[in-house]
Every structure is written in C-alpha cells, then in structure tokens.
Design a protein around this motif. Structure first.
Motif, short mmCIF file in Angstrom:
data_model
loop_
_atom_site.label_atom_id
_atom_site.label_comp_id
_atom_site.label_asym_id
_atom_site.label_seq_id
_atom_site.Cartn_x
_atom_site.Cartn_y
_atom_site.Cartn_z
N LEU A 1 24.08 -3.37 -1.18
CA LEU A 1 23.06 -2.44 -1.65
C LEU A 1 23.57 -1.00 -1.73
CD1 LEU A 1 19.96 -3.83 0.29
CD2 LEU A 1 20.70 -4.36 -2.03
N PHE A 2 24.61 -0.66 -0.97
CA PHE A 2 25.17 0.69 -1.01
C PHE A 2 25.81 1.00 -2.36
CE2 PHE A 2 24.89 -0.01 3.57
CZ PHE A 2 24.46 1.22 4.03
N PHE A 3 26.11 -0.05 -3.16
CA PHE A 3 26.78 0.15 -4.45
C PHE A 3 25.79 0.16 -5.63
CE2 PHE A 3 29.78 -1.78 -1.52
CZ PHE A 3 30.89 -0.95 -1.66
N TYR A 4 24.49 0.02 -5.34
CA TYR A 4 23.46 0.00 -6.39
C TYR A 4 23.07 1.43 -6.74
CZ TYR A 4 19.18 -1.38 -8.85
OH TYR A 4 18.19 -1.57 -9.79
N ASP A 5 23.26 1.85 -7.99
CA ASP A 5 22.97 3.24 -8.36
C ASP A 5 22.11 3.36 -9.62
OD1 ASP A 5 24.78 2.43 -10.24
OD2 ASP A 5 26.18 4.08 -9.96
N LEU A 6 21.35 2.30 -9.94
CA LEU A 6 20.44 2.36 -11.08
C LEU A 6 19.13 3.02 -10.63
CD1 LEU A 6 19.64 1.76 -13.95
CD2 LEU A 6 19.13 -0.60 -13.30
N THR A 7 19.04 4.33 -10.82
CA THR A 7 17.89 5.09 -10.35
C THR A 7 16.70 4.93 -11.28
OG1 THR A 7 18.52 7.08 -11.57
CG2 THR A 7 19.43 6.81 -9.34
N GLU A 8 15.53 5.34 -10.80
CA GLU A 8 14.31 5.30 -11.61
C GLU A 8 14.44 6.21 -12.83
OE1 GLU A 8 13.69 3.46 -7.99
OE2 GLU A 8 14.39 5.51 -8.26
N THR A 9 15.10 7.35 -12.64
CA THR A 9 15.28 8.29 -13.76
C THR A 9 16.20 7.70 -14.83
OG1 THR A 9 15.00 10.16 -12.25
CG2 THR A 9 16.04 10.62 -14.37
N LYS A 10 17.26 7.05 -14.39
CA LYS A 10 18.18 6.42 -15.34
C LYS A 10 17.47 5.31 -16.12
CE LYS A 10 22.77 4.30 -15.65
NZ LYS A 10 23.97 3.85 -14.90
N GLN A 11 16.58 4.57 -15.44
CA GLN A 11 15.83 3.52 -16.12
C GLN A 11 14.92 4.10 -17.20
OE1 GLN A 11 12.35 2.78 -16.04
NE2 GLN A 11 12.53 0.84 -17.14
N LEU B 1 0.81 -1.21 0.00
CA LEU B 1 0.00 0.00 0.00
C LEU B 1 0.85 1.27 0.00
CD1 LEU B 1 -2.74 -1.07 2.59
CD2 LEU B 1 -2.82 -1.24 0.10
N PHE B 2 1.96 1.25 0.77
CA PHE B 2 2.75 2.49 0.86
C PHE B 2 4.08 2.44 0.12
CE2 PHE B 2 3.65 0.22 4.93
CZ PHE B 2 5.01 0.01 4.78
N ALA B 3 4.50 1.25 -0.36
CA ALA B 3 5.79 1.15 -1.06
C ALA B 3 5.86 2.03 -2.32
CB ALA B 3 6.10 -0.30 -1.41
N PRO B 4 4.81 2.04 -3.18
CA PRO B 4 4.90 2.91 -4.37
C PRO B 4 5.17 4.37 -4.02
CG PRO B 4 3.07 1.38 -4.60
CD PRO B 4 3.58 1.23 -3.19
N PHE B 5 4.55 4.87 -2.93
CA PHE B 5 4.79 6.25 -2.51
C PHE B 5 6.24 6.43 -2.07
CE2 PHE B 5 5.30 8.96 1.26
CZ PHE B 5 5.05 10.22 0.68
N LEU B 6 6.76 5.48 -1.27
CA LEU B 6 8.14 5.58 -0.79
C LEU B 6 9.13 5.55 -1.94
CD1 LEU B 6 8.04 3.20 2.34
CD2 LEU B 6 8.05 5.70 2.32
N ILE B 7 8.86 4.69 -2.93
CA ILE B 7 9.76 4.57 -4.08
C ILE B 7 9.76 5.87 -4.90
CG2 ILE B 7 10.12 3.37 -6.28
CD1 ILE B 7 9.09 0.83 -4.84
N ARG B 8 8.56 6.44 -5.10
CA ARG B 8 8.47 7.71 -5.83
C ARG B 8 9.24 8.82 -5.11
NH1 ARG B 8 3.46 5.68 -7.35
NH2 ARG B 8 2.81 6.15 -9.50
N ARG B 9 9.11 8.82 -3.79
CA ARG B 9 9.67 9.91 -3.00
C ARG B 9 11.18 9.76 -2.76
NH1 ARG B 9 11.62 13.53 -1.51
NH2 ARG B 9 11.13 15.07 0.09
N LYS C 1 17.36 3.87 -1.48
CA LYS C 1 17.22 4.37 -0.12
C LYS C 1 16.24 3.52 0.69
CE LYS C 1 18.44 9.24 -0.80
NZ LYS C 1 17.96 10.64 -0.75
N VAL C 2 15.12 3.18 0.05
CA VAL C 2 14.11 2.38 0.74
C VAL C 2 14.67 1.01 1.13
CG1 VAL C 2 11.84 1.28 0.53
CG2 VAL C 2 12.19 3.56 -0.40
N LEU C 3 15.42 0.41 0.22
CA LEU C 3 16.03 -0.90 0.50
C LEU C 3 17.02 -0.84 1.66
CD1 LEU C 3 16.82 -2.60 -2.94
CD2 LEU C 3 15.48 -3.56 -1.08
N ILE C 4 17.88 0.14 1.62
CA ILE C 4 18.93 0.24 2.64
C ILE C 4 18.33 0.53 4.02
CG2 ILE C 4 20.87 1.64 3.45
CD1 ILE C 4 21.74 1.88 0.52
#
Length: 728
Positions: A471-481, A312-320, A325-328
């Motif tokens: 996970l600190f080395f993951y940098d494939l952002t939503e914008t890059k995708q 319910l709230f994950a899509p909001f967290l991912i957008r924001r 960040k959410v994973l870490i």
C-alpha cells in the motif's frame, strides 16, 4: 443541527429524480441501491457460509468434512472457476444494451444463486458417505463460482458505473453500506437464538438450524434486490458509439500495464493469513461454553455492528487525508489490535469472551474501513485503465485476478497445515477420546483450544503485516482520478465530434473543463498555515486541487507539442503512409533509444513498445485463416444490431405487461403470447448476429490495430490543435 436536517430533507425532495449540481446520482437511485443491497446482503450472508474454504465451519464442523478433504475439493473448485470467470468477464465487457453493464445480472444471476443455496442446505448429508459429501459440496460450489460470484461482482461493481466522480461514489457507498448491513446484523442476532430453540443447546453446528433460517432469507433477499435492477441507471464516460473491440487476451495484456491493480491485488495475495483468527470467537462459545446463547447473540450483534461505523466517518477521512493514508494507518493499527488478542485467549474464567470481543470489534472496525474503500479503489483503478488504454474493460479485471486464485491454491494449504500442526487432527482427536469423524471436537480441550487459537493469532499478525507493505506504493490520489475523468470527457467529446454525434451539453462541459484548466495553469499551490480560518483552508485545498488537475488536463491537450507527442505523431504518420506494411527495425531502434529517466518517460517507452507489439500481432492475425471472413468488416453494423436489440427488448416488455393485464382481466392472451414467442426468436437470431459480428470485429481490429490506433492519434492531434487555435 436542525437547520442541517431541514436542508438535507429539502435537498432529497428537490433532487429525488435529478442529481444535485456537480453530481450524477439522484437520491431515488441512492436509496434504491441501498435498500436493494439489503436483499443482496441476505443472499451473501447465507451463500458465503457455503463457499469452500479451509476455515469454513458449515462445511467443516456441521457437514463434517475434515480440513484436508476441504482443501482438496477447494482446489478443484478454484480450477473450475478459471473458464467460468473468463466467460463472466467476456459477458460484462461485451454488454451493449439499454439495460447496462451490471444491472441485468442482479436479476439473472440472483435467482440461480438462491436456488443453488436452497439446494445446498437441503442436500441429505446425513445419509451420505464422505466421498459423496465431498462431491456434492464441490458441485454446488462450481455453480456458486459462476452465479454467486457474478451476482457479487455486479452488486459491488455497479457503483463504478453509476458515477465517474470518486468522492460521490464514496459518499453513495457509505449510505449503501450503512443501510444494506442491516441484513447481516439481523441474521447474526437470529442465528444463535434459532439454534437454541431448535437444538436445545448452544451448538451452531446443526444443519436443521440452517434449513429453517436460510431459505426464507435467500428468497426475501432476491425479491428485495430487484429494486436495484428497476431503479438505477448506469453512466460511463466514453464515446456514444463505442464498442469493446478487444479479444480476451488483448484485454489481459492491457490490464497488465495497470500498476495500481497489481499493488492492490498483491496486498491481498500476500496478506492471506490476516483473517486466520476469525473462527476463534465462535469456537470459544461453542466448544468452551464461554457464554449463553442469548449472550452470544448480543456478542455477534456487537461484532457485526463494527462494520457500520466506518461507513459514517470514512467519507470524511477520505476527503481529509485521502484513501492511501487512511488505508495504511488503519492497517498498521490492525496489526496492533490483532496482537493484543494473544494474551486474551490464554486467559481463563468468566468474561474472557467479552474482553476478546473488544479487540475483535476494533479489528472489525479497522478491517471494515479498508473493505469500505475497496469498491472506490477498484472504480478508480478501472478509470485509470480506461485512461491509459482507451478501453473500459471492467470484466477482465476479475479474469486477471485469477492469478490470485492460482496463488491462493498454494497459500490456502498453509492454514490446514497450521491446523494440523497445532493439533487439529485425527490423531489428537483419538488420543483425547473423541471420534476421528470430526476433528474439531479437540477444541473442547481447553489447553488445545488455547494452543491452536494462539497460533492462529500469530499467523494473522504476520498476514496483516504483509498486507500493508504494497500500500505504500499506491499513489493514485483523488485529485488525479478527477483529472483523468476530465481527460476521458475531453477524449469522448472529440471522438463523438468526429463522428458527428457530439452534443451541445458535451461541448459546454468540455469548454468549462478547459477554461478552468487555463485559468489555474500558471498558479502556484498555496500552503495551509496553522491558525487559518476553516473557510480559508477549504478554499486553498480546492484551488490546489484545480491547479493539479489543470496540469494533467493541459498535458493531455498539449501532448503533441512535447517531444513524446511529436515522436508518436511521426510514428503514426508512417504507419498510415505504409498502411501498416513497413519495416519496424528503424522504429524499434528509435524506441529503444528513448530516455527513461522519469516515470513519465518510462511509461511512454512502454506505450510505444506496446504499439510495436500490436504491429506484430496484426501481421500474425492477417495471416490466419479466420481473418478472411473479417477482412472487410464494417463496425457500423453494430449500430443497427444494438438498436434492433433495444427495440426487441422494449417490445417484449410491453407485451409482457399486456399479457399480465389480460390475465388479470381473465381475457384470452393467446395472440399476445404468440407475438411474444416470435419476439424471443427474433432476439435469439439478433443476439447470434451480434455474437458473430463481435468475432469479426475483434479479428478486424486486431489485424488493423496499428492503423486504427494511428488514425485515432492523428484525429486527436487535429482536434486538439484546432480547438486550442480557436481559443487563441
């Protein structure tokens, strides 16, 4: 609130069969995916309890196979998965029909999985010796390695090909997860109640319970899952006439360059101990009688319900905040709440299980948040793979992940060793007056239960800590995708334009992408200040995203104006001029002297070295005996073969419907059945032709890959320059 609800209902009505603007999946498909997922989850709930693992209670506690024996047959099961997973990967990546890459396997893998599941439950373990039990469980698991894992892969991965939009995939997965998790919630409630009704006590470790409950769940699950097959449509961004022309080994080599795949995989491999505490709640109920059957039904329902809320709230967290960040943050919090279970399991008296439930609920919530993002992460990683290699090779990822299975063969021995060391062994069982046939009886001893549970919690803390580091080395952002997908659209359009099959819709879409990129190319990202109006913040975020996307899109179009682009262009011209028969000594020296100070420079250097490797593989292939049959291969044959395949499939479906109507009307369908039989034979012949054509295609492309790659590079150079010049 009322207005929002009405707007949502209106949107559903208007976009039931056509997707909203800027999106790809209509609401009919979203609901079908979610409702069909209920069926798949019923199958998963049942079969997952039959899959070999050291902590498996159905195999260990109920069937009575000790941890050491489970580990041994687990190794054999994993070894059997290697060729089966490679076969699965090949089937997925070579799929080329109107049915899609994943949709058909919901149907064709679901049925055998259900039959295997029913067979597993009804096997007469009570009259079997221990070796026969082990062999029986192993054989069923070999079947599960192919059919069940294929079904699971198809269900999890279909979201990857329904939309190229990462945010839309996240939103749809949220809806899907909320609805489909109804099935495990229902099953978790009924399991202890059915166990109580059948056995008369609180035990969950009686095979009769599963024989009564699982078969109907499996059958209903399969029937409901068919909705996914019937009502969804796959959408992949690639040229219309594209065919995967890579051998399995070539595809593995291509995936080896995907850094994001290795980061996410590594997190799972080194965090293998994180779930060690998972059996403690069930042990506390079954062996320590911490609550009644009715209370445990409520407890399992509450624990299972924890997986609902992230949806319910994950899509909001991912957008924001973005996935990284959410994973870490969720993983760091997870470490804390697992550690807080340690003093709880050492407590005595009533109500302890409810206190433990609080921490397990929070842990499940945080873990589910990570699991929620896995399909979206995997989809992004596959988009990145297509971006760097030009090939959509989704299936090979599961094959390369077999490396993880090899690692797991070693790490899986850690948990049995922990069990053994903590006191879950035959010696301790005999010492405490229990039978050596079921070592889990030692958990009736409160002191030993506390000791073993404490060790498992400590192991889980260690696993969770290791899991978060990569996970600190993951940098494939939503914008890059988003930018990568735009680049893929541009490439697909120009490839289709060269072959004369590009559409006006494609041209309009690509023109808009390039127009927007040019508009935002020279703009500077703005900062969001405190106190800004909400709408202003939103506008700035959207503009900043467009600025970042513009850089990547224009970097693609203007690549050949850079020193790297000029280098690749000149290299490609030499390859074509020599028809792939040139001395590489000079080129290798030039590549080795390329700068590698930045990430982009290092990646380009790796890319050029990979092209040299392609050259050597090509020479070796041309000298092979097999290549003679593929020397003059023409890929145009695929168009005819795939069209024939689609036409036959359509005709078979029509005949099947006619036969069904004939049966209902009680008419003779003999002639129709003869035609259907003939079509089946024609399809078999055509499938064999496709198989042989693929073999020749792979050999031809491997032997001529340097030339083919050079041709594509020069064609893209001409297309990009021509398009940019027309814009000026």
């Amino acid at each position: 609130m009322k207005t929002k609800a009405l707007n949502l209902l209106l949107s559903v009505k208007n976009n039931w069969k056509t997707a909203p603007e800027g999106r790809f999946i209509p609401f009919k498909e979203i609901i079908s995916l979610a409702v069909g997922g209920i069926g798949v989850k019923f199958i998963v709930y049942c079969v997952s309890t039959m899959i070999l693992s050291v902590g498996n209670t159905l195999i260990g506690n109920t069937i009575g196979i000790p941890p050491s024996a489970i580990y041994f047959i687990y190794i054999l099961s994993v070894i059997s998965s290697f060729p089966l997973t490679a076969l699965r990967a090949r089937m997925i990546d070579n799929s080329k029909s109107m049915k899609g890459k994943y949709r058909p396997y919901i149907l064709t893998m679901g049925l055998p999985t259900v039959l295997l599941g029913i067979g597993f439950i009804w096997a007469p373990y009570e009259i079997m010796s221990m070796p026969v039990k082990c062999v029986t469980v192993l054989l069923f698991n070999i079947g599960f390695q192919f059919f069940y894992n294929f079904l699971l892969d198809a269900n999890d991965s279909i979201i990857n090909v329904l939309s190229p939009n990462t945010i839309e995939r996240t939103d749809v997965y949220a809806v899907k997860s909320v609805i489909e998790n109804i099935s495990p919630s229902i099953a978790s409630i009924f399991l202890p109640l059915v166990a109580k009704a059948i056995t008369g006590d609180n035990t969950l470790y009686d095979m009769t319970v599963y024989r009564v409950l699982y078969p109907p769940m499996l059958i209903v699950g399969f029937l409901v899952s068919i909705i996914i097959y019937v009502n969804t449509e796959e959408r992949i961004v690639q040229p219309k006439n594209h065919t995967v022309n890579m051998s399995f080994l070539d595809a593995v080599r291509a995936v080896a360059r995907n850094k994001y795949f290795w980061i996410i995989s590594l997190a799972g491999w080194i965090g293998f101990l994180e779930g060690s505490f998972g059996t403690i709640l069930g042990w506390m109920y079954n062996y320590q009688e911490a609550c009644s059957a009715g209370q445990y039904a409520v407890i399992t329902a509450i624990a299972g319900n924890a997986s609902l809320w992230p949806n319910l709230f994950a899509p909001f967290l991912i957008r924001r905040f973005g996935k990284k960040k959410v994973l870490i943050i969720s993983n760091l919090l997870n470490i804390i709440f697992i550690a807080l279970m340690l003093p709880v399991v050492k407590m005595t008296g009533g109500g302890v299980i409810w206190i433990l439930l609080v921490f397990i609920f929070i842990n499940q919530l945080l873990t589910s948040l990570g699991h929620f993002m896995n399909p979206s992460l995997n989809a992004d990683i596959r988009d990145y793979q297509q971006y760097i290699s030009g090939e959509r090779i989704d299936g090979v990822f599961s094959a390369v992940a077999l490396i993880g299975s090899v690692i797991t063969l070693g790490t899986a021995s850690v948990l049995p060793a922990i069990y053994e060391k903590a006191g879950l062994n035959e010696e301790m069982a005999v010492k405490l007056g229990y039978s050596a046939d079921n070592v889990y009886d030692v958990l009736y001893n409160t002191e030993l239960f506390v000791a073993i549970s404490s060790v498992l919690i400590i192991a889980s803390v260690i696993g969770a800590t290791l899991n978060v580091i990569p996970l600190f080395f993951y940098d494939l952002t939503e914008t890059k995708q988003k930018a990568m997908v735009n680049v893929l659209r541009i490439r697909a359009y120009f490839d289709d334009k060269i072959t004369g099959i590009a559409t006006s819709e494609q041209e309009a879409e690509v023109s808009e992408i390039i127009k927007t990129a040019n508009e935002y190319a020279n703009k500077t990202p703005a900062k969001i200040e405190k106190g800004m109006p909400k709408q202003e913040k939103k506008r700035i975020r959207e503009d900043n995203e467009k600025i970042e996307i513009a850089k990547i899109v224009l970097a693609e179009l203007e690549f050949f104006k850079t020193s790297q682009g000029e280098f690749e262009f000149e290299y490609s011209k030499k390859i074509l001029a020599s028809q792939g028969e040139m001395d590489l000594t000079e080129e290798i020296a030039k590549i080795n002297s390329l700068p590698d100070n930045t990430t982009e420079e290092k990646e380009f250097k790796r890319k050029m070295r990979s092209l040299i490797k392609d050259f050597r593989i090509a020479e070796k292939t041309k000298n092979s005996k097999e290549y003679k049959n593929a020397e003059n291969f023409d890929s145009a044959i695929f168009t005819e073969l795939f069209n024939t395949s689609d036409n036959i499939s359509f005709s078979i479906k029509e005949l099947q419907n006619k036969i069904k109507l004939s049966k209902e009307a009680k008419e003779d369908a003999k002639e129709l059945k003869e035609k259907l039989s003939k079509l089946y034979k024609e399809r078999k012949v055509n499938d064999e032709k496709i198989k042989q054509a693929r073999k020749k295609s792979i050999l031809y492309n491997r032997a001529n890959k340097p030339i083919i790659t050079a041709q594509k590079t020069l064609a893209r150079y001409e297309s990009y320059n021509s398009y940019i010049n027309n814009l000026v």
